[in-house]
Design an enzyme around this catalytic site. Structure first.
Site, PDB file in Angstrom:
ATOM      1  CE  LYS A 102      11.651 -11.107 -29.548  1.00 35.68           C
ATOM      2  NZ  LYS A 102      11.993 -10.071 -30.509  1.00 35.68           N
ATOM      3  CE  LYS A 185      23.065   6.340 -20.250  1.00 33.63           C
ATOM      4  NZ  LYS A 185      22.477   7.063 -19.110  1.00 33.63           N
ATOM      5  CE  LYS A 188      18.714   7.569 -12.565  1.00 36.56           C
ATOM      6  NZ  LYS A 188      18.674   6.166 -12.914  1.00 36.56           N
TER       7      LYS A 188
HETATM    8  P1  ATP Z   1      21.799   4.318 -14.680  1.00 38.23           P
HETATM    9  O1  ATP Z   1      23.224   4.704 -14.847  1.00 38.23           O
HETATM   10  O2  ATP Z   1      21.455   3.855 -13.281  1.00 38.23           O
HETATM   11  O3  ATP Z   1      21.262   3.427 -15.774  1.00 38.23           O
HETATM   12  P2  ATP Z   1      20.629   6.553 -16.064  1.00 38.23           P
HETATM   13  O4  ATP Z   1      21.189   7.917 -15.868  1.00 38.23           O
HETATM   14  O5  ATP Z   1      20.958   5.847 -17.329  1.00 38.23           O
HETATM   15  O6  ATP Z   1      21.008   5.716 -14.773  1.00 38.23           O
HETATM   16  P3  ATP Z   1      17.902   5.615 -16.194  1.00 38.23           P
HETATM   17  O7  ATP Z   1      17.041   5.538 -14.982  1.00 38.23           O
HETATM   18  O8  ATP Z   1      18.508   4.370 -16.716  1.00 38.23           O
HETATM   19  O9  ATP Z   1      19.045   6.689 -15.898  1.00 38.23           O
HETATM   20  O10 ATP Z   1      17.082   6.308 -17.362  1.00 38.23           O
HETATM   21  C1  ATP Z   1      15.993   7.207 -17.122  1.00 38.23           C
HETATM   22  C2  ATP Z   1      15.668   8.013 -18.368  1.00 38.23           C
HETATM   23  O11 ATP Z   1      16.674   8.998 -18.595  1.00 38.23           O
HETATM   24  C3  ATP Z   1      15.590   7.177 -19.644  1.00 38.23           C
HETATM   25  O12 ATP Z   1      14.538   7.685 -20.454  1.00 38.23           O
HETATM   26  C4  ATP Z   1      16.921   7.433 -20.293  1.00 38.23           C
HETATM   27  O13 ATP Z   1      16.867   7.265 -21.701  1.00 38.23           O
HETATM   28  C5  ATP Z   1      17.169   8.877 -19.924  1.00 38.23           C
HETATM   29  N1  ATP Z   1      18.596   9.185 -19.900  1.00 38.23           N
HETATM   30  C6  ATP Z   1      19.522   8.614 -19.091  1.00 38.23           C
HETATM   31  N2  ATP Z   1      20.729   9.130 -19.316  1.00 38.23           N
HETATM   32  C7  ATP Z   1      20.571  10.061 -20.304  1.00 38.23           C
HETATM   33  C8  ATP Z   1      21.464  10.936 -20.986  1.00 38.23           C
HETATM   34  N3  ATP Z   1      22.760  10.964 -20.677  1.00 38.23           N
HETATM   35  N4  ATP Z   1      20.964  11.745 -21.943  1.00 38.23           N
HETATM   36  C9  ATP Z   1      19.645  11.723 -22.251  1.00 38.23           C
HETATM   37  N5  ATP Z   1      18.750  10.922 -21.651  1.00 38.23           N
HETATM   38  C10 ATP Z   1      19.199  10.096 -20.689  1.00 38.23           C
HETATM   39 MG    MG Z   2      20.302   3.835 -17.644  1.00 39.22          MG
END
Ligand code: ATP
Ligand code: MG
Length: 323
Positions: A102, A185, A188
């Site tokens: 790994k 992307k 959040k």
């Molecule tokens: P953070 O910015 O805190 O990482 P996030 O919006 O990326 O928040 P996560 O909790 O990391 O959210 O991801 C939760 C789910 O949502 C995962 O399956 C991730 O692949 C999906 N996801 C997050 N952002 C997107 C996006 N822009 N488009 C499609 N799927 C998304």
């Molecule tokens: Mg994320």
């Protein structure tokens, strides 16, 4: 047996990307798989968190799952920190990923500052012997790491203990982009609220954000290929198509040659139609936090009933650190 594990971090405002890339797919999958949907609060702890805000965000994600149509009877819904086996298995796997085979990947991950997070995520998945992990595109490499770790464990202990989990990345909205920058992307954690449409935004705010969304001066093209160099336009077309349940081609056929202002009005109406219902239901659920907490407690019991025996077996197989 086919079992799904997936989760969302309680790190802020749930948005359209979380809905289209993850939650919406889970709603459909719950009929064909045994499903475990987690609120992965331990992952949120890579950043400093206020306890009250974390609790509120955990309830909000839970409410979103249920409001979107995930049935808490049929599926297990719980938050990660209530099942101690996640952290414990992550500890084991951390040590195991120090195996020679790994090493390169691990170094690569460490360089990205991602070392702890993907191993904890692998533990989340493997603890339930999940076979499938429905996620957005950005999580693909992390599920692949979980798969690599499962394989490494099975080879090292010469048995088929962990199934090799498969990422499930569905549909056209696997990577919804920021409304402000079509190369980033939607997230959040983006500091600009105008970069995303939150699941709880009201009609007015959704319309305002879409009106302000970055575009370019050209009208909408007639062909998909013409969207290649126009990431912001492409993103809005994808969102429209997925919300309307049609292909990108069909969406362009509706709007080719029209200005963004017309298209954006239609997109707002459609977004409000889909998210308004879910957001309203979320608000209704959040008004009764006692009910949400009860769902999480019951979910944690059901999750622990699967996870604890798997953790014990790992301890037995490895023969380490048990009296
Ligand atoms: P953070 O910015 O805190 O990482 P996030 O919006 O990326 O928040 P996560 O909790 O990391 O959210 O991801 C939760 C789910 O949502 C995962 O399956 C991730 O692949 C999906 N996801 C997050 N952002 C997107 C996006 N822009 N488009 C499609 N799927 C998304
Ligand atoms: Mg994320």
């Amino acid at each position: 047996m086919n079992r799904i594990f997936s989760g969302i971090q309680p790190t802020g405002n749930l948005h359209l990307g979380n809905y289209l890339g993850a939650i919406r797919n889970w709603v459909a999958l719950q009929h064909d798989y045994e499903c475990i949907f987690c609120i992965v609060d331990l992952h949120a702890l890579t950043q400093p968190q206020d306890p009250d805000e974390l609790r509120a965000a955990t309830r909000e994600v839970t409410a979103a799952y249920i409001a979107a149509g995930i049935d808490p009877e049929r599926c297990i819904i719980f938050n990660q920190s209530m099942v101690s086996a996640h952290a414990e298995l992550a500890g084991w796997l951390n040590r195991m990923t120090q195996f020679k085979e790994k090493a390169p990947k691990q170094r690569e991950m460490a360089g990205l500052g991602l070392y702890g997070y993907p191993v904890l995520m692998a533990a989340d998945i493997l603890l339930y012997k999940a076979t499938h992990v429905p996620v957005g595109e950005d999580q693909k490499q992390h599920v692949e790491l979980a798969r690599d770790i499962a394989g490494a464990f099975n080879r090292r202990y010469e048995r088929d203990f962990f199934p090799l989990p498969e990422p499930q990345i569905f549909g056209e909205a696997t990577r919804v982009m920021s409304l402000r920058d079509g190369t980033k992307k939607m997230s959040k954690s983006d500091t600009s609220d105008y970069s995303r449409i939150n699941m709880t935004d009201d009609a007015e705010l959704i319309a305002l954000k879409i009106r302000r969304a970055k575009t370019d001066p050209e009208p909408l093209p007639a062909s998909i290929a013409a969207l290649d160099a126009r990431p912001e336009a492409d993103n809005l077309v994808v969102i429209y198509a997925v919300l309307a349940g049609i292909s990108r081609e069909a969406a362009l056929a509706r709007f080719a040659g029209q200005n963004f202002s017309t298209f954006k009005e239609a997109l707002s109406a459609l977004s409000v139609e889909v998210l308004g219902r879910i957001g309203g239901e979320m608000r209704r659920l959040l008004a009764d936090p006692g009910h949400i907490d009860a769902v999480l407690r019951r979910g944690a019991e059901r999750a622990a009933a699967i996870a604890m025996p798997v953790l014990r077996e790992v301890q037995d197989i490895t023969g380490l650190l048990r009296p």
